[in-house]
Scaffold this motif. Structure first.
Motif, PDB file in Angstrom:
ATOM      1  N   ARG A  32       3.180   9.929   5.457  1.00  0.00           N
ATOM      2  CA  ARG A  32       2.481   8.850   4.738  1.00  0.00           C
ATOM      3  C   ARG A  32       1.014   9.204   4.553  1.00  0.00           C
ATOM      4  NH1 ARG A  32       5.372   5.387   8.046  1.00  0.00           N
ATOM      5  NH2 ARG A  32       3.561   5.041   9.352  1.00  0.00           N
ATOM      6  N   MET A  33       0.389   9.725   5.612  1.00  0.00           N
ATOM      7  CA  MET A  33      -1.023  10.103   5.528  1.00  0.00           C
ATOM      8  C   MET A  33      -1.230  11.175   4.449  1.00  0.00           C
ATOM      9  SD  MET A  33      -3.127   8.513   7.579  1.00  0.00           S
ATOM     10  CE  MET A  33      -4.486   9.630   7.827  1.00  0.00           C
ATOM     11  N   LYS A  34      -0.332  12.125   4.397  1.00  0.00           N
ATOM     12  CA  LYS A  34      -0.418  13.205   3.416  1.00  0.00           C
ATOM     13  C   LYS A  34      -0.323  12.652   2.001  1.00  0.00           C
ATOM     14  CE  LYS A  34       1.914  17.530   2.252  1.00  0.00           C
ATOM     15  NZ  LYS A  34       3.038  18.407   2.600  1.00  0.00           N
ATOM     16  N   THR A  35       0.642  11.760   1.779  1.00  0.00           N
ATOM     17  CA  THR A  35       0.833  11.157   0.464  1.00  0.00           C
ATOM     18  C   THR A  35      -0.362  10.288   0.078  1.00  0.00           C
ATOM     19  OG1 THR A  35       3.215  11.135   0.819  1.00  0.00           O
ATOM     20  CG2 THR A  35       2.364   9.693  -0.907  1.00  0.00           C
ATOM     21  N   CYS A  36      -0.817   9.469   1.009  1.00  0.00           N
ATOM     22  CA  CYS A  36      -1.953   8.585   0.722  1.00  0.00           C
ATOM     23  C   CYS A  36      -3.227   9.391   0.481  1.00  0.00           C
ATOM     24  CB  CYS A  36      -2.150   7.587   1.860  1.00  0.00           C
ATOM     25  SG  CYS A  36      -0.805   6.390   2.000  1.00  0.00           S
ATOM     26  N   ALA A  38      -3.379  12.309  -0.877  1.00  0.00           N
ATOM     27  CA  ALA A  38      -3.271  12.837  -2.237  1.00  0.00           C
ATOM     28  C   ALA A  38      -3.602  11.751  -3.257  1.00  0.00           C
ATOM     29  CB  ALA A  38      -1.871  13.398  -2.465  1.00  0.00           C
ATOM     30  N   ASP A  39      -3.141  10.532  -3.004  1.00  0.00           N
ATOM     31  CA  ASP A  39      -3.423   9.414  -3.906  1.00  0.00           C
ATOM     32  C   ASP A  39      -4.913   9.067  -3.933  1.00  0.00           C
ATOM     33  OD1 ASP A  39      -0.722   9.283  -4.385  1.00  0.00           O
ATOM     34  OD2 ASP A  39      -0.384   7.499  -3.149  1.00  0.00           O
ATOM     35  N   ALA A  40      -5.594   9.260  -2.824  1.00  0.00           N
ATOM     36  CA  ALA A  40      -7.008   8.886  -2.711  1.00  0.00           C
ATOM     37  C   ALA A  40      -7.964  10.015  -3.094  1.00  0.00           C
ATOM     38  CB  ALA A  40      -7.300   8.430  -1.283  1.00  0.00           C
ATOM     39  N   LYS A  41      -7.423  11.098  -3.581  1.00  0.00           N
ATOM     40  CA  LYS A  41      -8.271  12.235  -3.944  1.00  0.00           C
ATOM     41  C   LYS A  41      -9.290  11.821  -5.004  1.00  0.00           C
ATOM     42  CE  LYS A  41      -8.092  17.058  -5.109  1.00  0.00           C
ATOM     43  NZ  LYS A  41      -7.256  18.221  -5.187  1.00  0.00           N
ATOM     44  N   GLY A  42     -10.529  12.166  -4.749  1.00  0.00           N
ATOM     45  CA  GLY A  42     -11.599  11.828  -5.678  1.00  0.00           C
ATOM     46  C   GLY A  42     -12.285  10.505  -5.385  1.00  0.00           C
ATOM     47  N   LYS A  43     -11.699   9.710  -4.535  1.00  0.00           N
ATOM     48  CA  LYS A  43     -12.298   8.419  -4.173  1.00  0.00           C
ATOM     49  C   LYS A  43     -13.239   8.631  -2.989  1.00  0.00           C
ATOM     50  CE  LYS A  43      -9.302   5.973  -6.726  1.00  0.00           C
ATOM     51  NZ  LYS A  43      -9.157   6.643  -7.979  1.00  0.00           N
ATOM     52  N   LYS A  44     -14.262   7.799  -2.904  1.00  0.00           N
ATOM     53  CA  LYS A  44     -15.228   7.913  -1.806  1.00  0.00           C
ATOM     54  C   LYS A  44     -15.609   6.543  -1.292  1.00  0.00           C
ATOM     55  CE  LYS A  44     -17.306  12.224  -3.309  1.00  0.00           C
ATOM     56  NZ  LYS A  44     -18.527  12.922  -3.675  1.00  0.00           N
ATOM     57  N   GLY A  45     -16.074   6.529  -0.058  1.00  0.00           N
ATOM     58  CA  GLY A  45     -16.628   5.328   0.529  1.00  0.00           C
ATOM     59  C   GLY A  45     -15.638   4.193   0.686  1.00  0.00           C
ATOM     60  N   ALA A  46     -16.117   2.996   0.369  1.00  0.00           N
ATOM     61  CA  ALA A  46     -15.321   1.779   0.548  1.00  0.00           C
ATOM     62  C   ALA A  46     -14.063   1.793  -0.318  1.00  0.00           C
ATOM     63  CB  ALA A  46     -16.167   0.552   0.225  1.00  0.00           C
ATOM     64  N   GLU A  47     -14.163   2.372  -1.501  1.00  0.00           N
ATOM     65  CA  GLU A  47     -13.004   2.433  -2.391  1.00  0.00           C
ATOM     66  C   GLU A  47     -11.880   3.261  -1.751  1.00  0.00           C
ATOM     67  OE1 GLU A  47     -11.934   3.630  -7.023  1.00  0.00           O
ATOM     68  OE2 GLU A  47     -13.733   4.465  -6.087  1.00  0.00           O
ATOM     69  N   SER A  54      -4.485   0.131   2.263  1.00  0.00           N
ATOM     70  CA  SER A  54      -3.364  -0.514   1.568  1.00  0.00           C
ATOM     71  C   SER A  54      -2.191   0.443   1.407  1.00  0.00           C
ATOM     72  CB  SER A  54      -3.806  -1.069   0.223  1.00  0.00           C
ATOM     73  OG  SER A  54      -4.142  -0.018  -0.654  1.00  0.00           O
ATOM     74  N   CYS A  55      -2.468   1.696   1.157  1.00  0.00           N
ATOM     75  CA  CYS A  55      -1.410   2.683   1.003  1.00  0.00           C
ATOM     76  C   CYS A  55      -0.619   2.863   2.304  1.00  0.00           C
ATOM     77  CB  CYS A  55      -2.013   4.017   0.578  1.00  0.00           C
ATOM     78  SG  CYS A  55      -0.796   5.336   0.317  1.00  0.00           S
ATOM     79  N   LEU A  56      -1.310   2.969   3.415  1.00  0.00           N
ATOM     80  CA  LEU A  56      -0.647   3.178   4.705  1.00  0.00           C
ATOM     81  C   LEU A  56       0.158   1.954   5.142  1.00  0.00           C
ATOM     82  CD1 LEU A  56      -3.405   5.140   6.614  1.00  0.00           C
ATOM     83  CD2 LEU A  56      -1.205   6.011   5.817  1.00  0.00           C
ATOM     84  N   ILE A  57      -0.313   0.775   4.785  1.00  0.00           N
ATOM     85  CA  ILE A  57       0.393  -0.455   5.159  1.00  0.00           C
ATOM     86  C   ILE A  57       1.637  -0.649   4.290  1.00  0.00           C
ATOM     87  CG2 ILE A  57       0.238  -2.981   5.095  1.00  0.00           C
ATOM     88  CD1 ILE A  57      -2.692  -2.660   5.957  1.00  0.00           C
ATOM     89  N   ASN A  58       1.522  -0.344   3.005  1.00  0.00           N
ATOM     90  CA  ASN A  58       2.608  -0.632   2.058  1.00  0.00           C
ATOM     91  C   ASN A  58       3.697   0.432   1.984  1.00  0.00           C
ATOM     92  OD1 ASN A  58       1.471  -3.051   1.287  1.00  0.00           O
ATOM     93  ND2 ASN A  58       0.135  -2.044  -0.190  1.00  0.00           N
ATOM     94  N   LYS A  59       3.495   1.586   2.545  1.00  0.00           N
ATOM     95  CA  LYS A  59       4.505   2.647   2.407  1.00  0.00           C
ATOM     96  C   LYS A  59       5.462   2.631   3.542  1.00  0.00           C
ATOM     97  CE  LYS A  59       2.555   5.317  -0.994  1.00  0.00           C
ATOM     98  NZ  LYS A  59       2.992   6.164  -1.945  1.00  0.00           N
TER      99      LYS A  59
END
Length: 59
Positions: A32-36, A38-47, A54-59
């Protein structure tokens, strides 16, 4: 006799080398961490933090 000792030593070294190259399987949480990640690539900070949470909770 020395040839036998040499043979055993070489075998032991090759076994030790093979043992260090084991395949590690990921736990479901690590997957799950690996997938999340990858999904969060390019995002920084609070975003990124919000997306990861949300990704870790919902998967």
């Amino acid at each position: 006799m020395s040839l036998l000792c040499l043979s055993l030593a070489v075998h032991a070294l090759s076994f030790a080398e093979t043992a260090t190259h084991t395949v590690k399987f990921l736990t479901p949480h690590q997957e799950r961490m690996k997938t999340c990640n990858a999904d969060a690539k390019g995002k920084k900070g609070a975003e990124r933090k919000t997306l990861m949470k949300s990704c870790l909770i919902n998967k």
